[in-house]
Design a protein around this motif. Structure first.
Motif, PDB file in Angstrom:
ATOM      1  N   THR A  65      -2.629   4.295 -54.344  1.00  0.00           N
ATOM      2  CA  THR A  65      -3.201   3.485 -53.277  1.00  0.00           C
ATOM      3  C   THR A  65      -4.268   2.498 -53.734  1.00  0.00           C
ATOM      4  OG1 THR A  65      -2.821   5.329 -51.762  1.00  0.00           O
ATOM      5  CG2 THR A  65      -4.318   3.607 -51.024  1.00  0.00           C
ATOM      6  N   SER A  94       0.195  -0.249 -59.522  1.00  0.00           N
ATOM      7  CA  SER A  94      -0.655  -0.373 -58.332  1.00  0.00           C
ATOM      8  C   SER A  94      -1.369  -1.727 -58.301  1.00  0.00           C
ATOM      9  CB  SER A  94      -1.699   0.742 -58.327  1.00  0.00           C
ATOM     10  OG  SER A  94      -1.098   2.007 -58.529  1.00  0.00           O
ATOM     11  N   ILE A 238      -4.327  -1.330 -46.364  1.00  0.00           N
ATOM     12  CA  ILE A 238      -3.966  -1.465 -47.780  1.00  0.00           C
ATOM     13  C   ILE A 238      -4.175  -2.901 -48.248  1.00  0.00           C
ATOM     14  CG2 ILE A 238      -2.053  -1.396 -49.416  1.00  0.00           C
ATOM     15  CD1 ILE A 238      -3.078   1.334 -48.767  1.00  0.00           C
TER      16      ILE A 238
END
Length: 296
Positions: A65, A94, A238
């Protein structure tokens, strides 16, 4: 080549599935173990920890994340570097700060392994189709070349940004920023058109069949025109994290980016509403709200 994949959210699970379909032996790990079960049924080995997952790996993909999660899974007490074989490669997928990948690349170098930043562009449905666009930077050209077969299994094209492990992360942040400007621009144009009496869906169809006939304007524009923000590619929280990283990188490099601050503020307002299950493009609704068209 033994591959491990750590982080099985909607993007990671799709990418890992395509690696399995391509015939790579795969070990997977996810903090929420239930998310690994579909991959177990497809033939993957499920590990109980990051350290266990990479014990015999030649290549490790991570898709987590944020920066904190990446650092923990890499250098934490039960992280990748506690058991990773010498000479193995960590493909860091990521969306994180460039300096995070640079710092972790140094930790890998001290360990005797390699980190290559390998961020991807595309929504979960694109990932499921194996059609992501893949960035690549870090280590050496020879090391990056070893990743090519696995990257080809998850994407339709690979773009090399050189030896700096932060370079591909810069490209990813800039790309996400541009997507944000598309959403804001389309929202403002369609809302002005609506306020002036045009049908916003019809205007969108004209735009995307003429001047703006490309996949990004078509896909995000459809959500904005119809004001229906499903399916969820990425949640607002996000991408707000990503916009924070953009603004931080701009500040560090003395780069004014007023649009980035606008997009971040739109996303902050969207996150504050606490709406579940909406795509990050739903920040376009804040444009209609500001124009007095909320709920219309």
């Amino acid at each position: 080549m033994n591959i491990s994949f750590l982080g099985l959210g909607s993007m990671g699970a799709a990418m890992a599935t395509n690696l399995l379909k391509a015939g790579f032996p795969l070990t997977v790990y996810n903090r929420t173990a239930a998310k690994a079960e579909p991959l177990r049924q497809l033939g993957a080995t499920v590990a109980a920890s990051p350290a266990e997952a990479v014990r015999t790996a030649d290549l490790v993909f991570t898709m987590v994340t944020n920066d904190q999660a990446l650092e923990e899974i890499t250098t934490g007490p039960d992280g990748i570097l506690s058991t990773l074989p010498l000479g193995a490669i960590h493909a860091s997928c990521s969306t994180v700060a460039p300096d995070t990948n640079r710092r972790l690349a140094e930790a890998h170098r001290a360990h005797g392994s390699f980190l290559v930043a390998s961020p991807v562009f595309g929504k979960p449905d694109v990932a499921a189709a194996g059609k992501l666009w893949v960035g690549s930077s870090g280590a050496t050209a020879e090391v990056r070349a070893q990743l090519t077969p696995a990257q080809a299994a998850i994407g339709q094209g690979i773009h090399d940004f050189g030896d700096d492990p932060g370079a591909a992360s810069v490209a990813k942040l800039c790309g996400n920023f541009l997507l944000g400007t598309v959403i804001e621009g389309m929202a403002e144009a369609l809302t002005l058109a609506e306020k002036c009496g045009l049908d916003r869906v019809g205007f969108y169809e004209m735009l995307t069949s003429t001047l703006f006939n490309n996949p990004i304007y078509k896909s995000y524009g459809k959500l904005i025109a119809e004001q229906h923000y499903q399916p969820v590619g990425a949640p607002p929280a996000i991408i707000r994290k990503d916009m924070n990283l953009v603004v931080q990188e701009a500040y560090k490099n003395d780069m004014p980016m007023p649009f980035a601050n606008i997009i971040r503020d739109r996303l902050t307002a969207t996150v504050a509403l606490g709406e579940p299950d909406v795509d990050w493009a739903s920040f376009a609704q804040r444009v209609s709200d500001d124009a007095g068209l909320a709920g219309k």
